[in-house]
Design an enzyme around this catalytic site. Structure first.
Site, PDB file in Angstrom:
ATOM      1  N   CYS A  98       0.817  -1.225   0.000  1.00 22.91           N
ATOM      2  CA  CYS A  98       0.000   0.000   0.000  1.00 22.91           C
ATOM      3  C   CYS A  98       0.848   1.272   0.000  1.00 22.91           C
ATOM      4  O   CYS A  98       0.295   2.376  -0.107  1.00 22.91           O
ATOM      5  CB  CYS A  98      -0.891   0.036   1.241  1.00 22.91           C
ATOM      6  SG  CYS A  98      -1.893  -1.414   1.539  1.00 22.91           S
ATOM      7  N   GLU A 140     -26.478   9.772  11.512  1.00 24.69           N
ATOM      8  CA  GLU A 140     -25.739  10.432  12.593  1.00 24.69           C
ATOM      9  C   GLU A 140     -24.228  10.233  12.470  1.00 24.69           C
ATOM     10  O   GLU A 140     -23.443  11.138  12.760  1.00 24.69           O
ATOM     11  CB  GLU A 140     -26.236   9.911  13.942  1.00 24.69           C
ATOM     12  CG  GLU A 140     -25.619  10.576  15.156  1.00 24.69           C
ATOM     13  CD  GLU A 140     -26.034  12.028  15.345  1.00 24.69           C
ATOM     14  OE1 GLU A 140     -25.417  12.695  16.197  1.00 24.69           O
ATOM     15  OE2 GLU A 140     -26.961  12.493  14.639  1.00 24.69           O
TER      16      GLU A 140
END
EC number: 4.2.1.109
Length: 237
Positions: A98, A140
């Site tokens: 990565c 939320e």
């Protein structure tokens, strides 16, 4: 750098030192199913140093002595090429595949940490949103995500958008398409990779972690809503 001096970079009794944090976080992520089968990765940038987990190892068994340390800044690591190191582990390990993608988060968002997971919720989201972007609103947990990953917190009323890029056979080859998606969606806090997982970044490891948690919740919620035939974005017209 001499071996003894290099090892000092990952030797500390401070539990918040990156070399101690990364193994702890990887164990936590493993329990969540995010980094099983040696998949996934994490990096933490502190000042002019980047601490990165190794590739192809069982993430729940990583130790501080397994951590790579790279200087920052340096030219963005190119796929399949050598790069500059301040420290390599003594054992035969390879830095995370990565790494070039982590550099995108540093160079394009000035992030202090980036997390890559193979979360099933993220993968399912890329399958149920066949287009180039995942969208959800009026949840939320959106408030736990920041504009661009490093800016102000989003509002409950905001529509969260996360770009989706196509997977490649080799992780490192995602670098350019990830960068393009980050430039096209400057407010996104991460990038989804179809049939693969997600990259999420933040100003520091805490914000990268909490945003990854919030996004994973939103992926799961979005998938459940889609499967229930509910719209994930409310029309307020």
């Amino acid at each position: 750098m001499a071996s003894q001096d290099a090892d000092a970079l990952v030797t500390s009794s401070d539990p918040l030192h990156p070399a101690n944090l990364i193994p702890e976080l990887c164990r936590s992520f493993y329990q969540l199913g995010w980094v099983t089968g040696t998949g996934g990765g994490i990096c933490i940038r502190t000042g002019d140093k980047v601490f990165i987990a190794p590739s192809g190892v069982q993430k729940e068994r990583i130790e501080s002595t397994h951590i790579f340390v790279l200087p920052y800044p340096q030219a963005a690591p190119s796929p399949h090429t050598d790069r500059a190191f301040l420290r390599r582990p003594a054992m035969n390990l390879k830095e995370s595949a990565c790494t070039p993608l982590f550099w995108n988060s540093f160079d394009l968002r000035n992030a202090g940490s980036c997390i890559h997971t193979h979360s099933q919720h993220a993968v399912m989201a890329t399958l149920l949103w066949p287009g180039p972007v995942f969208t959800i609103s009026h949840q939320e947990m959106i408030k736990g995500v920041r504009v661009g990953g490093t800016g102000a917190a989003l509002s409950y009323l905001d529509t969260l958008e996360l770009p989706i890029i196509e997977n490649t056979p080799n992780e490192e080859d995602l670098k350019d398409s990830m960068a393009e998606a980050m430039l096209k969606y400057p407010d996104a806090a991460g990038v989804l990779v179809r049939r693969h997982g997600v990259y999420v970044w933040g100003n520091d490891w805490e914000k990268a972690k909490t945003q990854t948690e919030c996004l994973d919740y939103l992926f799961e919620m979005g998938v459940r809503m889609k499967l229930a035939g509910l719209p994930t974005v409310l029309n307020e017209a």
